[in-house]
Design a protein around this motif. Structure first.
Motif, PDB file in Angstrom:
ATOM      1  N   LYS A 599      -6.401  -6.506   2.578  1.00  0.00           N
ATOM      2  CA  LYS A 599      -6.901  -6.704   1.214  1.00  0.00           C
ATOM      3  C   LYS A 599      -6.138  -5.869   0.192  1.00  0.00           C
ATOM      4  O   LYS A 599      -6.359  -6.011  -1.014  1.00  0.00           O
ATOM      5  CB  LYS A 599      -8.390  -6.373   1.140  1.00  0.00           C
ATOM      6  CG  LYS A 599      -9.278  -7.363   1.889  1.00  0.00           C
ATOM      7  CD  LYS A 599     -10.749  -7.036   1.684  1.00  0.00           C
ATOM      8  CE  LYS A 599     -11.637  -8.049   2.402  1.00  0.00           C
ATOM      9  NZ  LYS A 599     -13.082  -7.759   2.223  1.00  0.00           N
ATOM     10  N   ALA A 600      -5.270  -4.994   0.671  1.00  0.00           N
ATOM     11  CA  ALA A 600      -4.495  -4.140  -0.240  1.00  0.00           C
ATOM     12  C   ALA A 600      -3.092  -4.682  -0.480  1.00  0.00           C
ATOM     13  O   ALA A 600      -2.316  -4.075  -1.208  1.00  0.00           O
ATOM     14  CB  ALA A 600      -4.404  -2.725   0.314  1.00  0.00           C
ATOM     15  N   GLY A 601      -2.753  -5.813   0.110  1.00  0.00           N
ATOM     16  CA  GLY A 601      -1.404  -6.340  -0.010  1.00  0.00           C
ATOM     17  C   GLY A 601      -0.997  -6.672  -1.430  1.00  0.00           C
ATOM     18  O   GLY A 601      -1.829  -7.025  -2.267  1.00  0.00           O
ATOM     19  N   LEU A 602       0.300  -6.553  -1.698  1.00  0.00           N
ATOM     20  CA  LEU A 602       0.841  -6.792  -3.040  1.00  0.00           C
ATOM     21  C   LEU A 602       1.573  -8.129  -3.141  1.00  0.00           C
ATOM     22  O   LEU A 602       2.442  -8.306  -3.989  1.00  0.00           O
ATOM     23  CB  LEU A 602       1.783  -5.652  -3.429  1.00  0.00           C
ATOM     24  CG  LEU A 602       1.166  -4.251  -3.488  1.00  0.00           C
ATOM     25  CD1 LEU A 602       2.226  -3.220  -3.857  1.00  0.00           C
ATOM     26  CD2 LEU A 602       0.003  -4.195  -4.478  1.00  0.00           C
ATOM     27  N   GLY A 603       1.223  -9.080  -2.286  1.00  0.00           N
ATOM     28  CA  GLY A 603       1.842 -10.393  -2.360  1.00  0.00           C
ATOM     29  C   GLY A 603       3.293 -10.370  -1.944  1.00  0.00           C
ATOM     30  O   GLY A 603       3.638  -9.894  -0.855  1.00  0.00           O
ATOM     31  N   SER A 604       4.151 -10.841  -2.826  1.00  0.00           N
ATOM     32  CA  SER A 604       5.567 -10.943  -2.482  1.00  0.00           C
ATOM     33  C   SER A 604       6.283  -9.596  -2.513  1.00  0.00           C
ATOM     34  O   SER A 604       7.414  -9.478  -2.034  1.00  0.00           O
ATOM     35  CB  SER A 604       6.267 -11.901  -3.454  1.00  0.00           C
ATOM     36  OG  SER A 604       6.146 -11.428  -4.795  1.00  0.00           O
ATOM     37  N   ARG A 605       5.658  -8.580  -3.067  1.00  0.00           N
ATOM     38  CA  ARG A 605       6.302  -7.260  -3.113  1.00  0.00           C
ATOM     39  C   ARG A 605       6.019  -6.526  -1.803  1.00  0.00           C
ATOM     40  O   ARG A 605       4.849  -6.320  -1.447  1.00  0.00           O
ATOM     41  CB  ARG A 605       5.779  -6.442  -4.299  1.00  0.00           C
ATOM     42  CG  ARG A 605       6.495  -5.095  -4.469  1.00  0.00           C
ATOM     43  CD  ARG A 605       5.866  -4.288  -5.587  1.00  0.00           C
ATOM     44  NE  ARG A 605       6.145  -4.841  -6.902  1.00  0.00           N
ATOM     45  CZ  ARG A 605       7.205  -4.542  -7.647  1.00  0.00           C
ATOM     46  NH1 ARG A 605       8.111  -3.693  -7.173  1.00  0.00           N
ATOM     47  NH2 ARG A 605       7.368  -5.076  -8.837  1.00  0.00           N
ATOM     48  N   PRO A 606       7.046  -6.083  -1.085  1.00  0.00           N
ATOM     49  CA  PRO A 606       6.833  -5.381   0.177  1.00  0.00           C
ATOM     50  C   PRO A 606       6.018  -4.100  -0.028  1.00  0.00           C
ATOM     51  O   PRO A 606       6.268  -3.327  -0.965  1.00  0.00           O
ATOM     52  CB  PRO A 606       8.251  -5.048   0.651  1.00  0.00           C
ATOM     53  CG  PRO A 606       9.120  -6.043  -0.039  1.00  0.00           C
ATOM     54  CD  PRO A 606       8.476  -6.285  -1.371  1.00  0.00           C
ATOM     55  N   SER A 607       5.038  -3.901   0.835  1.00  0.00           N
ATOM     56  CA  SER A 607       4.228  -2.691   0.770  1.00  0.00           C
ATOM     57  C   SER A 607       3.790  -2.305   2.167  1.00  0.00           C
ATOM     58  O   SER A 607       3.835  -3.112   3.098  1.00  0.00           O
ATOM     59  CB  SER A 607       2.999  -2.907  -0.121  1.00  0.00           C
ATOM     60  OG  SER A 607       2.151  -3.914   0.416  1.00  0.00           O
TER      61      SER A 607
END
Length: 763
Positions: A599-607
Motif C-alpha cells: 500500500k506504500a508503493g509509488l507506482g511507476s517510480r521505483p521504491s
C-alpha cells in the motif's frame, strides 16, 4: 527588562534622585567636570562611585541583539526568533521626519551642544526648583544612548538591568564620562543612528525599524510626519504612551511632539496643525517570535535547528558561548528544509491522522548521500494548547524529542545487511516455524553469550499462523517473518548487528547503549523517525552513511558588518559494500511490490521499504526510500499507553493497525508530493535466486524439517532451527547470573508478532 526609560512615571523617590542628579550635574559642569583634571566631587565614597579620573577610559559597546531569520533551502522564511525584536538600519534608511522628531522632543539642541548641555541643565534645574518636582530632565541624546548601552549589555539579567537604570549620582557621573568619549569618537550622525537602533519603543519592538513594522507595518524609511511623531513620543514612557492600549494618551503625546517640531522649525505650523488632525493610522503587526510562528508546519524543524545551534561545538566551545551567539541574534540561517517536501509531509499527515486522535504520527525525510534533512513534521502541532506539544516526536531526546519508539520489523534490514556483510548468501534458507523459543546460546560482543532460560524460555511467533517456513531471505523479508530473522541473528551473533547499526547511525533515542539480546532483530530498541529515515538513506546511497544535517549556511550581522559562520558538515563513511546495499535494495523492493508494504508503493517510480508493527501495537512504522529520498513514518501513542486495536485514526476505524495499513499510505502520499517533478531514478539491484523450490508442497516440507519436530507452547526448543547447523532440540546452556539486568518484559516478541517469553541471560 524595564519597558520604559527614565523620565516617565517616576516615583517620588526617583524624582528626588533625579532632581539631585540634575543639581549635582549642574555643579559638576560649572566646576569643569568635562575636563579630565577635575576628579574629586566629594562623591567618591567607597562602594558608591569612583572618582571621575578613575573611570575606565573606553566604554564597551556590545553588539545589538537582533532578530534571527531561519530560512528554507530556497531562501523562503520559516520563522524569526529573537531575544530582542530589532533590525539595525543605517540612518539613510530612517525617515527624515523620524530623525527630526526624536531630536526635537528628546534633545532639541543636540547639534549645538557637546556631551552635556549646560544650558539644558541650568534650564531644567531652574524649572524643577520652581516647581518643587522633576518637571524636566537634563540628559542629552548622547547620555540617553550611553544608558541604553548599559541596559543592552545587561541583557535579561534583572540585577544588571537594575544597576544600569538605577537613579544614582554615581551612574550619572559614569554616564557623563562615557558620553564625552562617544561624542569625540562617533559624531552626531552616528550617535543619532545608534540611538534610533537601540531604543525601546514598546510592544516588544527595539529600534526604529522594528517599531515602524510593529505599529504601522512599514519600514522606518517610509514613516510620515505624524507617524514619526507618534514613535518619537513613545520613547519617554512606552507603557504610558502605548498607542495600542491607550489611543487618547498616545494622541496627546504625538501632538506634543508635532508642536515641538514646529517650534524648532523642523516643520511649519500648518504642517503640524494638519498632522495633528490625522488619526493615528495604526496597522499593528503582532510580534512574530519563535518556532511557534513557523510556516508549513515546520515548528519542530525550526526547534531542531535551534537545538543543533546550541549543542554543536562548531558554534562555540561552551554551551554559554553558543547561547550568547544565539541570543545576540542577527543571524540568517539557511537550512536544508525543502519547502516542497515539507509541505507534502504536513499535507499527508493532516489527511491521515487528526491532531485530536488518541495517537499521533511523526515523519522525516532525508536526502541520501548528503544527510540533508528535507522535511520533518507531525500531527500534533507545535504549541502549548490542547492537542499541541513542544516535544519533537521525530528526533532523539537529546535534541528536544522523546524517548523514541520501538521500530519493530523496520530494524530487520539492518540485521540482513550485517548478515550479508558477514558472508551469508542472499538466498539463505531457515526453517522459520510459526512459533519458537529464542535459540541459545547466541554470541554477543566482548566474548559474551546470551542464554535463554531453560526452565522458562523466551519465545516468539510470527504475525499469522499461516507463516510457516522454510523461507529464504527474499520471501521472509517481504512477509516480515519474525522467526526467520531471529534464526539469522542467532547464526551470525548479536555483535555484527549492533556494529552495523552503529555504522548506519542507528542509536537509541534515549541515549542508552543498545542492549545485547537477539530480540533486537525484531526492533525492540527505541528509535526516532529521523534516525530510521537516515539509516535507510544508507541503503539508497549504496552503502554510504552520512550524518544528518539541518543547516546549510549561517551569516551574522554585527553593526554594519556581515560575516559568515562555520556550520556543521555531514560526514560520510562506508557502512557496507555496494553489493550488500544493492542486495538490500532488491529485498526491500519486494516488500513494496509484493509484500507487507504494497500500500506504500509509488507506482511507476521505483521504491523500497519495510513495515513494522510492535508487540501489542503500541507503534506502527513504514520506512522507505527511492534513490533520491528516504523517509520514515511512525504512528503511535507517545506515552506508550494506547494500543492500536479497536481505534479510530484520521476518521477511519481499525480493528488492528499494521505498518503497511496506516503509516504506509502516509509515507506514499508524503513521498509522492515530495518527489513530484524530481527525476525518476533507478536502483542498483542484484538478482537474488530463490533459495527453495516454490513448487514443493509446503506442508510436506514443514513436516520433514528439523530433527526433533516443530516444538510447542510449553517452552521446549525447536529441533533443526539453524539450517545445516542445528544441534537438535534441548534447553539453553546454563550460565552465571547476568552482570546487568534487562528491563521487565524485555522479551515479548517485539516485531510484527506477539509472544510472551520470559527473558534470557548472559554467560
Amino acid at each position: 527588562m524595564p519597558k520604559k526609560r527614565s523620565g516617565g512615571g517616576l516615583s517620588p523617590t526617583q524624582q528626588a534622585a533625579k532632581f539631585l542628579g540634575v543639581s549635582v550635574l549642574a555643579g559638576a559642569v560649572l566646576a569643569g567636570i568635562a575636563l579630565p583634571a577635575v576628579g574629586a566631587l566629594g562623591l567618591a565614597a567607597k562602594g558608591s562611585v569612583e572618582s571621575f579620573d578613575e573611570l575606565p577610559a573606553n566604554m564597551k559597546t556590545p553588539p545589538l541583539s537582533q532578530r534571527t531569520s531561519i530560512l528554507d533551502a530556497d531562501g523562503g522564511q520559516i520563522a524569526t526568533v529573537y531575544s530582542r525584536d530589532r533590525t539595525v538600519v543605517p540612518l539613510k534608511d530612517v525617515s527624515p521626519y523620524m530623525q527630526k522628531a526624536i531630536v526635537a522632543i528628546e534633545d532639541s539642541r543636540f547639534y549645538q551642544h557637546g556631551a552635556v548641555d549646560l544650558k539644558g541643565v541650568l534650564r531644567a534645574l531652574n524649572k524643577n526648583a520652581r516647581s518643587g518636582e522633576v518637571a524636566q530632565g537634563a540628559s542629552t541624546l548622547t547620555q540617553q544612548y550611553v544608558k541604553n548601552v548599559f541596559v543592552e549589555e545587561a541583557g535579561d539579567d534583572p540585577t544588571k538591568v537594575a544597576q544600569a537604570t538605577q537613579q544614582t549620582i554615581g551612574r550619572k557621573i559614569r554616564e557623563l564620562k562615557y558620553a564625552i568619549q562617544v561624542e569625540e569618537e562617533l559624531g552626531k550622525k552616528k550617535i543619532l543612528e545608534n540611538y534610533l537602533n537601540i531604543t525601546f519603543f514598546g510592544q516588544q519592538a527595539y529600534g526604529v525599524e522594528a517599531a515602524a513594522q510593529r505599529y504601522f507595518s512599514k519600514s522606518a524609511k517610509d514613516l510620515k510626519v505624524q507617524e514619526a511623531a507618534l514613535l518619537a513620543g513613545i520613547v519617554q514612557s512606552p507603557s504610558r504612551y502605548d498607542p495600542v492600549n491607550d489611543e487618547a494618551e498616545a494622541t496627546k503625546r504625538r501632538n506634543t511632539v508635532l508642536q515641538r517640531m514646529a517650534a524648532v522649525g523642523d516643520i511649519s505650523r500648518a504642517q503640524a496643525s494638519e498632522a495633528m488632525k490625522a488619526p493615528l493610522g495604526l496597522k499593528v503587526s503582532k510580534p512574530k517570535n519563535g518556532c511557534i510562528t513557523a510556516v508549513k508546519g515546520a515548528g519542530f524543524f525550526c526547534d531542531y535547528v535551534r537545538e543543533v545551534f546550541l549543542n554543536d561545538t562548531v558554534f562555540g566551545k561552551t554551551k554559554e558561548e553558543r547561547a550568547k551567539v544565539w541570543n545576540q541574534g542577527g543571524l540568517t540561517i539557511r537550512t536544508t528544509m525543502d519547502p516542497q517536501a515539507q509541505d507534502s509531509a504536513q499535507r499527508s499527515i493532516k489527511d491521515h491522522v487528526y491532531k485530536s486522535d488518541e495517537v499521533a504520527t511523526a515523519a522525516s525525510i532525508v536526502q541520501p548521500g548528503t544527510g540533508k534533512i528535507l522535511a520533518m513534521g507531525q500531527s500534533r502541532p507545535y504549541g502549548f494548547g490542547k492537542n499541541q506539544t513542544q516535544i519533537n516526536l521525530s528526533v532523539n531526546g537529546s535534541m528536544g524529542g522523546g524517548m523514541g519508539y520501538q521500530p519493530g520489523s523496520t530494524f530487520k534490514p539492518i540485521v540482513a545487511a550485517a548478515a550479508l556483510e558477514d558472508g551469508m548468501p542472499a538466498n539463505k534458507v531457515y526453517p522459520s516455524p510459526y512459533q519458537m523459543a529464542y535459540p541459545s546460546p547466541v554470541s554477543a560482543c566482548d566474548g559474551r553469550r546470551w542464554l535463554n532460560d531453560p526452565d522458562r524460555p523466551a519465545k516468539l511467533e510470527n504475525e499469522n499462523r499461516s507463516e510457516v517456513g522454510p523461507y529464504d531471505m527474499k520471501e521472509a523479508t517481504a512477509k516480515s517473518v519474525n522467526t526467520y530473522y531471529v534464526q539469522m541473528i542467532s547464526d551470525i551473533g548479536i555483535c555484527p548487528v549492533t556494529t552495523m547499526a552503529k555504522k548506519m547511525g542507528v542509536e537509541r533515542a534515549d541515549g542508552r547503549k543498545m542492549d545485547q539480546a537477539p530480540s533486537i532483530a525484531l526492533g525492540t530498541q527505541e528509535m526516532s523517525p529521523l534516525t530510521m529515515a537516515n539509516a535507510y538513506a544508507t541503503f539508497a546511497s549504496r552503502g554510504m552513511y552520512c550524518t544528518p544535517i539541518a543547516i546549510e549556511s549561517v551569516s551574522q550581522r554585527v553593526g554594519d558588518q556581515k560575516k559568515s559562520l562555520e556550520v556543521p558538515r555531514s560526514t560520510c563513511s562506508r557502512a557496507m559494500s555496494e553489493k550488500t546495499a544493492d542486495t538490500i535494495n532488491a529485498l526491500l523492493k519486494g516488500v513494496v511490490e509484493d509484500g507487507t508494504g504494497s500500500k506504500a508503493g509509488l507506482g511507476s517510480r521505483p521504491s523500497a521499504g519495510k513495515t513494522g508493527t510492535t508487540d501489542e501495537r503500541y507503534a506502527a512504522w513504514f520506512v522507505g526510500y527511492t534513490p533520491n529520498m528516504a523517509g520514515a513514518v511512525w504512528v503511535g501513542d507517545p506515552a506508550h499507553k494506547r494500543k492500536m486495536s479497536g481505534i479510530t485514526i484520521g476518521g477511519r476505524s481499525y480493528g488492528k493497525v499494521f505498518g503497511g495499513e496506516v503509516p504506509g499510505p502516509i509515507w506514499r502520499d508524503m513521498m509522492s508530493g515530495a518527489l513530484e517533478g524530481k527525476p525518476v531514478e533507478q536502483f542498483n539491484t542484484v538478482h537474488i535466486p530463490d533459495g527453495i523450490d516454490r513448487n514443493r508442497d509446503r506442508d510436506d516440507e514443514n513436516r520433514g524439517n528439523g530433527g526433533n519436530g516443530r516444538g510447542n507452547d510449553d517452552g521446549g526448543f525447536i529441533g533443526g532451527l539453524v539450517g545445516g547447523n542445528n544441534t537438535g532440540g534441548g534447553g539453553g546452556e546454563p550460565g552465571p547470573t547476568p552482570t546487568f539486568s534487562l528491563p521487565e518484559g524485555f522479551f515479548r516478541g517485539q516485531g510484527n508478532g506477539g509472544g510472551n517469553g520470559n527473558g534470557g541471560r548472559f554467560g
